[in-house]
Structure formats: structure tokens, C-alpha cells
Scaffold this motif. Sequence first.
Motif, PDB file in Angstrom:
ATOM      1  N   ARG A 232       0.876  -1.181   0.000  1.00 33.88           N
ATOM      2  CA  ARG A 232       0.000   0.000   0.000  1.00 33.88           C
ATOM      3  C   ARG A 232       0.905   1.221   0.000  1.00 33.88           C
ATOM      4  NH1 ARG A 232      -5.201   1.229   0.596  1.00 33.88           N
ATOM      5  NH2 ARG A 232      -5.738  -0.842   1.393  1.00 33.88           N
ATOM      6  N   TYR A 233       0.745   2.020  -1.052  1.00 34.55           N
ATOM      7  CA  TYR A 233       1.531   3.244  -1.178  1.00 34.55           C
ATOM      8  C   TYR A 233       0.884   4.368  -0.376  1.00 34.55           C
ATOM      9  CZ  TYR A 233       4.080   0.859  -4.857  1.00 34.55           C
ATOM     10  OH  TYR A 233       4.861  -0.024  -5.553  1.00 34.55           O
ATOM     11  N   ALA A 234       1.658   5.411  -0.103  1.00 32.82           N
ATOM     12  CA  ALA A 234       1.188   6.548   0.685  1.00 32.82           C
ATOM     13  C   ALA A 234      -0.050   7.191   0.059  1.00 32.82           C
ATOM     14  CB  ALA A 234       2.312   7.574   0.827  1.00 32.82           C
ATOM     15  N   ASP A 235      -0.174   7.117  -1.270  1.00 36.00           N
ATOM     16  CA  ASP A 235      -1.338   7.723  -1.942  1.00 36.00           C
ATOM     17  C   ASP A 235      -2.545   6.788  -1.983  1.00 36.00           C
ATOM     18  OD1 ASP A 235      -0.632   5.866  -3.876  1.00 36.00           O
ATOM     19  OD2 ASP A 235      -0.240   7.338  -5.446  1.00 36.00           O
ATOM     20  N   GLY A 236      -2.423   5.604  -1.356  1.00 41.38           N
ATOM     21  CA  GLY A 236      -3.544   4.674  -1.287  1.00 41.38           C
ATOM     22  C   GLY A 236      -3.544   3.591  -2.355  1.00 41.38           C
ATOM     23  N   ASP A 237      -2.696   3.724  -3.374  1.00 38.12           N
ATOM     24  CA  ASP A 237      -2.633   2.705  -4.425  1.00 38.12           C
ATOM     25  C   ASP A 237      -2.121   1.385  -3.859  1.00 38.12           C
ATOM     26  OD1 ASP A 237      -3.590   4.384  -6.359  1.00 38.12           O
ATOM     27  OD2 ASP A 237      -1.689   4.661  -7.400  1.00 38.12           O
ATOM     28  N   LEU A 238      -2.529   0.289  -4.495  1.00 36.49           N
ATOM     29  CA  LEU A 238      -2.102  -1.049  -4.092  1.00 36.49           C
ATOM     30  C   LEU A 238      -1.376  -1.733  -5.234  1.00 36.49           C
ATOM     31  CD1 LEU A 238      -5.379  -2.300  -2.393  1.00 36.49           C
ATOM     32  CD2 LEU A 238      -3.308  -1.549  -1.253  1.00 36.49           C
ATOM     33  N   GLU A 239      -0.425  -2.600  -4.886  1.00 34.70           N
ATOM     34  CA  GLU A 239       0.305  -3.390  -5.881  1.00 34.70           C
ATOM     35  C   GLU A 239       0.800  -4.662  -5.207  1.00 34.70           C
ATOM     36  OE1 GLU A 239       3.879  -2.715  -9.147  1.00 34.70           O
ATOM     37  OE2 GLU A 239       3.690  -1.292  -7.505  1.00 34.70           O
ATOM     38  N   HIS A 240       0.827  -5.755  -5.954  1.00 33.23           N
ATOM     39  CA  HIS A 240       1.395  -7.002  -5.428  1.00 33.23           C
ATOM     40  C   HIS A 240       2.825  -7.156  -5.915  1.00 33.23           C
ATOM     41  CE1 HIS A 240      -2.759  -8.337  -4.501  1.00 33.23           C
ATOM     42  NE2 HIS A 240      -2.129  -8.943  -3.519  1.00 33.23           N
ATOM     43  N   PHE A 241       3.710  -7.536  -5.020  1.00 37.45           N
ATOM     44  CA  PHE A 241       5.112  -7.792  -5.336  1.00 37.45           C
ATOM     45  C   PHE A 241       5.428  -9.247  -5.037  1.00 37.45           C
ATOM     46  CE2 PHE A 241       7.361  -3.425  -4.475  1.00 37.45           C
ATOM     47  CZ  PHE A 241       6.770  -2.898  -5.598  1.00 37.45           C
ATOM     48  N   THR A 242       6.371  -9.800  -5.792  1.00 34.30           N
ATOM     49  CA  THR A 242       6.975 -11.075  -5.426  1.00 34.30           C
ATOM     50  C   THR A 242       8.028 -10.773  -4.364  1.00 34.30           C
ATOM     51  OG1 THR A 242       8.724 -10.895  -7.071  1.00 34.30           O
ATOM     52  CG2 THR A 242       6.668 -11.998  -7.775  1.00 34.30           C
ATOM     53  N   SER A 243       8.595 -11.803  -3.751  1.00 33.20           N
ATOM     54  CA  SER A 243       9.645 -11.571  -2.752  1.00 33.20           C
ATOM     55  C   SER A 243      10.846 -10.873  -3.391  1.00 33.20           C
ATOM     56  CB  SER A 243      10.057 -12.881  -2.087  1.00 33.20           C
ATOM     57  OG  SER A 243      10.504 -13.806  -3.055  1.00 33.20           O
ATOM     58  N   ASN A 244      11.147 -11.202  -4.654  1.00 32.15           N
ATOM     59  CA  ASN A 244      12.257 -10.527  -5.347  1.00 32.15           C
ATOM     60  C   ASN A 244      11.982  -9.040  -5.504  1.00 32.15           C
ATOM     61  OD1 ASN A 244      13.792 -12.849  -5.612  1.00 32.15           O
ATOM     62  ND2 ASN A 244      13.005 -13.322  -7.646  1.00 32.15           N
ATOM     63  N   ASP A 245      10.730  -8.677  -5.824  1.00 29.18           N
ATOM     64  CA  ASP A 245      10.364  -7.266  -5.961  1.00 29.18           C
ATOM     65  C   ASP A 245      10.513  -6.539  -4.629  1.00 29.18           C
ATOM     66  OD1 ASP A 245       9.645  -7.584  -8.658  1.00 29.18           O
ATOM     67  OD2 ASP A 245       7.547  -7.997  -8.178  1.00 29.18           O
ATOM     68  N   VAL A 246      10.063  -7.182  -3.549  1.00 26.68           N
ATOM     69  CA  VAL A 246      10.154  -6.545  -2.223  1.00 26.68           C
ATOM     70  C   VAL A 246      11.614  -6.265  -1.895  1.00 26.68           C
ATOM     71  CG1 VAL A 246       9.744  -6.824   0.255  1.00 26.68           C
ATOM     72  CG2 VAL A 246       8.008  -7.571  -1.382  1.00 26.68           C
ATOM     73  N   ARG A 247      12.482  -7.254  -2.122  1.00 24.04           N
ATOM     74  CA  ARG A 247      13.917  -7.043  -1.840  1.00 24.04           C
ATOM     75  C   ARG A 247      14.483  -5.942  -2.736  1.00 24.04           C
ATOM     76  NH1 ARG A 247      13.663 -12.528  -0.512  1.00 24.04           N
ATOM     77  NH2 ARG A 247      13.936 -13.316  -2.611  1.00 24.04           N
ATOM     78  N   ARG A 248      14.069  -5.924  -3.981  1.00 21.28           N
ATOM     79  CA  ARG A 248      14.589  -4.931  -4.935  1.00 21.28           C
ATOM     80  C   ARG A 248      14.201  -3.507  -4.539  1.00 21.28           C
ATOM     81  NH1 ARG A 248      12.808  -4.514 -11.284  1.00 21.28           N
ATOM     82  NH2 ARG A 248      13.986  -2.633 -11.739  1.00 21.28           N
ATOM     83  N   TYR A 249      12.963  -3.340  -4.061  1.00 19.29           N
ATOM     84  CA  TYR A 249      12.461  -1.993  -3.785  1.00 19.29           C
ATOM     85  C   TYR A 249      12.418  -1.642  -2.304  1.00 19.29           C
ATOM     86  CZ  TYR A 249      11.053  -1.909  -8.686  1.00 19.29           C
ATOM     87  OH  TYR A 249      11.053  -1.934 -10.048  1.00 19.29           O
ATOM     88  N   GLN A 250      12.992  -2.485  -1.439  1.00 16.89           N
ATOM     89  CA  GLN A 250      12.932  -2.147  -0.017  1.00 16.89           C
ATOM     90  C   GLN A 250      13.638  -0.824   0.231  1.00 16.89           C
ATOM     91  OE1 GLN A 250      14.959  -4.720   2.779  1.00 16.89           O
ATOM     92  NE2 GLN A 250      16.335  -5.423   1.186  1.00 16.89           N
ATOM     93  N   ASP A 251      13.049  -0.015   1.098  1.00 22.28           N
ATOM     94  CA  ASP A 251      13.585   1.303   1.418  1.00 22.28           C
ATOM     95  C   ASP A 251      14.529   1.141   2.606  1.00 22.28           C
ATOM     96  OD1 ASP A 251      14.130   3.919   2.054  1.00 22.28           O
ATOM     97  OD2 ASP A 251      12.049   4.597   1.943  1.00 22.28           O
ATOM     98  N   LEU A 252      15.808   0.938   2.295  1.00 22.07           N
ATOM     99  CA  LEU A 252      16.790   0.668   3.345  1.00 22.07           C
ATOM    100  C   LEU A 252      16.926   1.837   4.315  1.00 22.07           C
ATOM    101  CD1 LEU A 252      19.485  -1.139   1.182  1.00 22.07           C
ATOM    102  CD2 LEU A 252      17.823  -2.170   2.730  1.00 22.07           C
ATOM    103  N   GLU A 253      16.808   3.072   3.809  1.00 21.31           N
ATOM    104  CA  GLU A 253      16.923   4.247   4.686  1.00 21.31           C
ATOM    105  C   GLU A 253      15.769   4.282   5.683  1.00 21.31           C
ATOM    106  OE1 GLU A 253      17.420   7.925   2.554  1.00 21.31           O
ATOM    107  OE2 GLU A 253      18.927   7.026   1.245  1.00 21.31           O
ATOM    108  N   ALA A 254      14.550   4.038   5.206  1.00 20.78           N
ATOM    109  CA  ALA A 254      13.386   4.065   6.101  1.00 20.78           C
ATOM    110  C   ALA A 254      13.466   2.919   7.100  1.00 20.78           C
ATOM    111  CB  ALA A 254      12.090   3.977   5.302  1.00 20.78           C
ATOM    112  N   MET A 255      13.922   1.753   6.644  1.00 21.79           N
ATOM    113  CA  MET A 255      14.037   0.603   7.545  1.00 21.79           C
ATOM    114  C   MET A 255      15.083   0.878   8.620  1.00 21.79           C
ATOM    115  SD  MET A 255      11.719  -1.485   6.555  1.00 21.79           S
ATOM    116  CE  MET A 255      12.126  -2.943   7.488  1.00 21.79           C
ATOM    117  N   ALA A 256      16.189   1.496   8.260  1.00 28.38           N
ATOM    118  CA  ALA A 256      17.248   1.793   9.233  1.00 28.38           C
ATOM    119  C   ALA A 256      16.742   2.791  10.268  1.00 28.38           C
ATOM    120  CB  ALA A 256      18.480   2.337   8.521  1.00 28.38           C
TER     121      ALA A 256
END
Length: 122
Positions: A72-96
Motif C-alpha cells: 500500500r503506497y502513501a497515496d492509497g494505491d495497491l500493488e502485489h510484489f513477489t519476494s524478489n520485488d520486495v527485496r529490490r524496492y525495499q527502502d533501506l533508509e526508512a528501515m534503518a
Amino acid sequence: ELHPQVPPPSEAMAAVHMDQVQDAEEDLVDIPMETKLKDPMWHMKIKKGNFMGTVEDIEEGQNTKERLYRIRYADGDLEHFTSNDVRRYQDLEAMAGSLPTAAAKGKAKAKGKAAAKAASKA
């Protein structure tokens, strides 16, 4: 001479394409909350381009059993990711920023010790 049991190439290609479309639109089933909580990608922060989101749910394909992560994006949009997509687009700065660092933990312990020393002197 054409053989009646062999479809023309265009029909054969259409049949292959329909199989791919059906796989892409596979029904999703919910997985147990206990399983979601153990998944390291649960509630992971995502950054795709300028769009920020979070893994809000985990489902799996009814037939393929492939795990899909609903973003779920901040603007309310939804999208499905595979585990590879999640790893590719993970926000490392926000997670840290959301996890306490070892240095911060050490400072908190030091403050506690200083307060205890001050109390014992009083």
C-alpha cells in the motif's frame, strides 16, 4: 494440406498467451497471521521511484503457492510484489530509521547507570 487436429499457429499462440494471463490472474488466498508475522518482509518499507509504501499483507497463489506481498503506497494505491520485488524496492533508509541502533541502545543503558549512581550517592 492442413491437419484438422493441429491448430493454426495464431490459435496455438493465443492458447499459450491465455495460459500466461490466467497464471497472472491466479486467485490469491490468505495465509495464517502466525506465518505473516514470521516473514521478514512483513511491514517492510518500500520505495519505488518517488512512491513510498509498506507491505500491508501477504497472500499466496491458490495454485502456484507463490507468496505475494501486497504493497500500500502513501497515496492509497495497491500493488502485489513477489519476494524478489520486495527485496529490490525495499527502502533501506526508512528501515534503518525505524530500528533502534546499537549506539542508541548503549546510550540508553549509560543514562540508566548514571541515574542509578546519582540515586545511590543521594
